[in-house]
Design a protein around this motif. Sequence first.
Motif, PDB file in Angstrom:
ATOM      1  N   SER A  67       0.869  -1.175   0.000  1.00 52.48           N
ATOM      2  CA  SER A  67       0.000   0.000   0.000  1.00 52.48           C
ATOM      3  C   SER A  67       0.905   1.224   0.000  1.00 52.48           C
ATOM      4  O   SER A  67       1.802   1.343   0.838  1.00 52.48           O
ATOM      5  CB  SER A  67      -0.914   0.001   1.232  1.00 52.48           C
ATOM      6  OG  SER A  67      -0.158   0.119   2.425  1.00 52.48           O
ATOM      7  N   LYS A 100      -0.380  -2.655  -4.877  1.00 49.44           N
ATOM      8  CA  LYS A 100      -1.707  -3.214  -4.636  1.00 49.44           C
ATOM      9  C   LYS A 100      -2.725  -2.106  -4.430  1.00 49.44           C
ATOM     10  O   LYS A 100      -3.866  -2.193  -4.890  1.00 49.44           O
ATOM     11  CB  LYS A 100      -1.661  -4.143  -3.419  1.00 49.44           C
ATOM     12  CG  LYS A 100      -2.981  -4.818  -3.106  1.00 49.44           C
ATOM     13  CD  LYS A 100      -2.832  -5.752  -1.912  1.00 49.44           C
ATOM     14  CE  LYS A 100      -4.150  -6.444  -1.585  1.00 49.44           C
ATOM     15  NZ  LYS A 100      -3.998  -7.361  -0.419  1.00 49.44           N
ATOM     16  N   HIS A 101      -2.318  -1.064  -3.717  1.00 45.65           N
ATOM     17  CA  HIS A 101      -3.207   0.071  -3.477  1.00 45.65           C
ATOM     18  C   HIS A 101      -2.383   1.354  -3.469  1.00 45.65           C
ATOM     19  O   HIS A 101      -1.297   1.401  -2.875  1.00 45.65           O
ATOM     20  CB  HIS A 101      -3.928  -0.066  -2.137  1.00 45.65           C
ATOM     21  CG  HIS A 101      -4.895   1.050  -1.875  1.00 45.65           C
ATOM     22  ND1 HIS A 101      -6.133   1.121  -2.478  1.00 45.65           N
ATOM     23  CD2 HIS A 101      -4.806   2.152  -1.097  1.00 45.65           C
ATOM     24  CE1 HIS A 101      -6.756   2.211  -2.070  1.00 45.65           C
ATOM     25  NE2 HIS A 101      -5.973   2.855  -1.230  1.00 45.65           N
ATOM     26  N   HIS A 103      -2.735   5.530  -2.767  1.00 45.37           N
ATOM     27  CA  HIS A 103      -3.508   6.668  -2.278  1.00 45.37           C
ATOM     28  C   HIS A 103      -2.777   7.936  -2.691  1.00 45.37           C
ATOM     29  O   HIS A 103      -1.689   8.226  -2.192  1.00 45.37           O
ATOM     30  CB  HIS A 103      -3.624   6.588  -0.754  1.00 45.37           C
ATOM     31  CG  HIS A 103      -4.542   7.617  -0.174  1.00 45.37           C
ATOM     32  ND1 HIS A 103      -4.756   7.736   1.189  1.00 45.37           N
ATOM     33  CD2 HIS A 103      -5.316   8.585  -0.749  1.00 45.37           C
ATOM     34  CE1 HIS A 103      -5.609   8.729   1.412  1.00 45.37           C
ATOM     35  NE2 HIS A 103      -5.960   9.263   0.258  1.00 45.37           N
ATOM     36  N   GLU A 149     -10.144   1.104  -9.317  1.00 51.81           N
ATOM     37  CA  GLU A 149     -10.477   0.472  -8.040  1.00 51.81           C
ATOM     38  C   GLU A 149      -9.259   0.270  -7.137  1.00 51.81           C
ATOM     39  O   GLU A 149      -9.394   0.151  -5.925  1.00 51.81           O
ATOM     40  CB  GLU A 149     -11.169  -0.864  -8.283  1.00 51.81           C
ATOM     41  CG  GLU A 149     -10.325  -1.862  -9.045  1.00 51.81           C
ATOM     42  CD  GLU A 149     -11.056  -3.171  -9.298  1.00 51.81           C
ATOM     43  OE1 GLU A 149     -10.400  -4.142  -9.705  1.00 51.81           O
ATOM     44  OE2 GLU A 149     -12.274  -3.206  -9.072  1.00 51.81           O
ATOM     45  N   TRP A 150      -8.058   0.241  -7.733  1.00 56.44           N
ATOM     46  CA  TRP A 150      -6.845   0.033  -6.938  1.00 56.44           C
ATOM     47  C   TRP A 150      -6.287   1.337  -6.361  1.00 56.44           C
ATOM     48  O   TRP A 150      -5.258   1.331  -5.687  1.00 56.44           O
ATOM     49  CB  TRP A 150      -5.756  -0.652  -7.778  1.00 56.44           C
ATOM     50  CG  TRP A 150      -5.528  -0.031  -9.124  1.00 56.44           C
ATOM     51  CD1 TRP A 150      -6.089  -0.428 -10.310  1.00 56.44           C
ATOM     52  CD2 TRP A 150      -4.685   1.086  -9.431  1.00 56.44           C
ATOM     53  NE1 TRP A 150      -5.659   0.387 -11.340  1.00 56.44           N
ATOM     54  CE2 TRP A 150      -4.796   1.312 -10.830  1.00 56.44           C
ATOM     55  CE3 TRP A 150      -3.857   1.906  -8.668  1.00 56.44           C
ATOM     56  CZ2 TRP A 150      -4.100   2.341 -11.481  1.00 56.44           C
ATOM     57  CZ3 TRP A 150      -3.178   2.939  -9.302  1.00 56.44           C
ATOM     58  CH2 TRP A 150      -3.297   3.143 -10.692  1.00 56.44           C
ATOM     59  N   GLU A 183      -7.116   5.524  -4.679  1.00 55.25           N
ATOM     60  CA  GLU A 183      -8.004   6.540  -4.113  1.00 55.25           C
ATOM     61  C   GLU A 183      -7.280   7.880  -4.191  1.00 55.25           C
ATOM     62  O   GLU A 183      -6.040   7.937  -4.194  1.00 55.25           O
ATOM     63  CB  GLU A 183      -8.398   6.222  -2.671  1.00 55.25           C
ATOM     64  CG  GLU A 183      -7.253   6.177  -1.679  1.00 55.25           C
ATOM     65  CD  GLU A 183      -7.721   5.858  -0.260  1.00 55.25           C
ATOM     66  OE1 GLU A 183      -8.581   6.601   0.260  1.00 55.25           O
ATOM     67  OE2 GLU A 183      -7.228   4.878   0.316  1.00 55.25           O
ATOM     68  N   TYR A 239       0.905   3.245   6.012  1.00 50.64           N
ATOM     69  CA  TYR A 239       1.106   2.646   4.694  1.00 50.64           C
ATOM     70  C   TYR A 239       2.410   1.844   4.705  1.00 50.64           C
ATOM     71  O   TYR A 239       3.234   1.972   5.612  1.00 50.64           O
ATOM     72  CB  TYR A 239       1.169   3.739   3.630  1.00 50.64           C
ATOM     73  CG  TYR A 239      -0.059   4.620   3.580  1.00 50.64           C
ATOM     74  CD1 TYR A 239      -1.076   4.378   2.671  1.00 50.64           C
ATOM     75  CD2 TYR A 239      -0.210   5.687   4.463  1.00 50.64           C
ATOM     76  CE1 TYR A 239      -2.211   5.171   2.635  1.00 50.64           C
ATOM     77  CE2 TYR A 239      -1.342   6.485   4.447  1.00 50.64           C
ATOM     78  CZ  TYR A 239      -2.334   6.225   3.531  1.00 50.64           C
ATOM     79  OH  TYR A 239      -3.470   7.005   3.499  1.00 50.64           O
TER      80      TYR A 239
END
Length: 220
Positions: free
Chosen positions: A40, A59-60, A62, A75-76, A78, A96
């Motif tokens: 993340s 994976k994610h 932000h 979707e992965w 924000e 994170y």
Amino acid sequence: MGLHALRFRLVDSENSWGAKRRQRRAGWLAETFPDLAQMSVIDLGGRVSTWAQSAVRPKHVHVVNLEDAPADVPEWAEVDRGDACALPRHIASRRYDLVFSNSVLEHVGGHERRLRFAETVHALADAHWVQTPYRYFPIEPHWIAPGMQFTPVRLRVAVARRWPLAHTRPDCREKAIQQVLWTELVDRSQMRHYFPHSQIRAERLAGLIKSLIAVQTGRA
């Protein structure tokens, strides 16, 4: 027009020299963090599009910057609008795997704000990758102007308004002043001060340091 097209070929197009340098840096990031695809990541000052084009995507992701969020966010990812030097509580309280920042530190607004930026980086994760252009590289990277960073503000403003290799020339003197005053390149001593426990890596071009990267892997 011809010189502005030269800038496009040098740094702005997908196949430009600058794009290839960014791809190389992305490869270096992936080598430094071999688990990047499972991590993340919070990107301070970046864009989702950068990660969408990356060979290795976390994976994610932000993304936090001062721009409004794009209409479509995958979707992965924000996206939040926020000041990296003073994050809202709902972001500052999160943790994170990695804090990432590319060419942002030189734009946050002076020494005190850079200290706050570094505090944010240290608070959000045990690992980070913070890149910024090096002050003493002979070409100022934002305007692609030789030695511009070493000149008085008045001259830098004149260059910002007239230099043909600028990305977007401001239409008035006040906007030019804002661009100039919000761009302050740093050197190695400053980077060591802001990130005292990090490895300070040097990205070189023709043997000269082009940018500095504060790296902390979080591994013992």
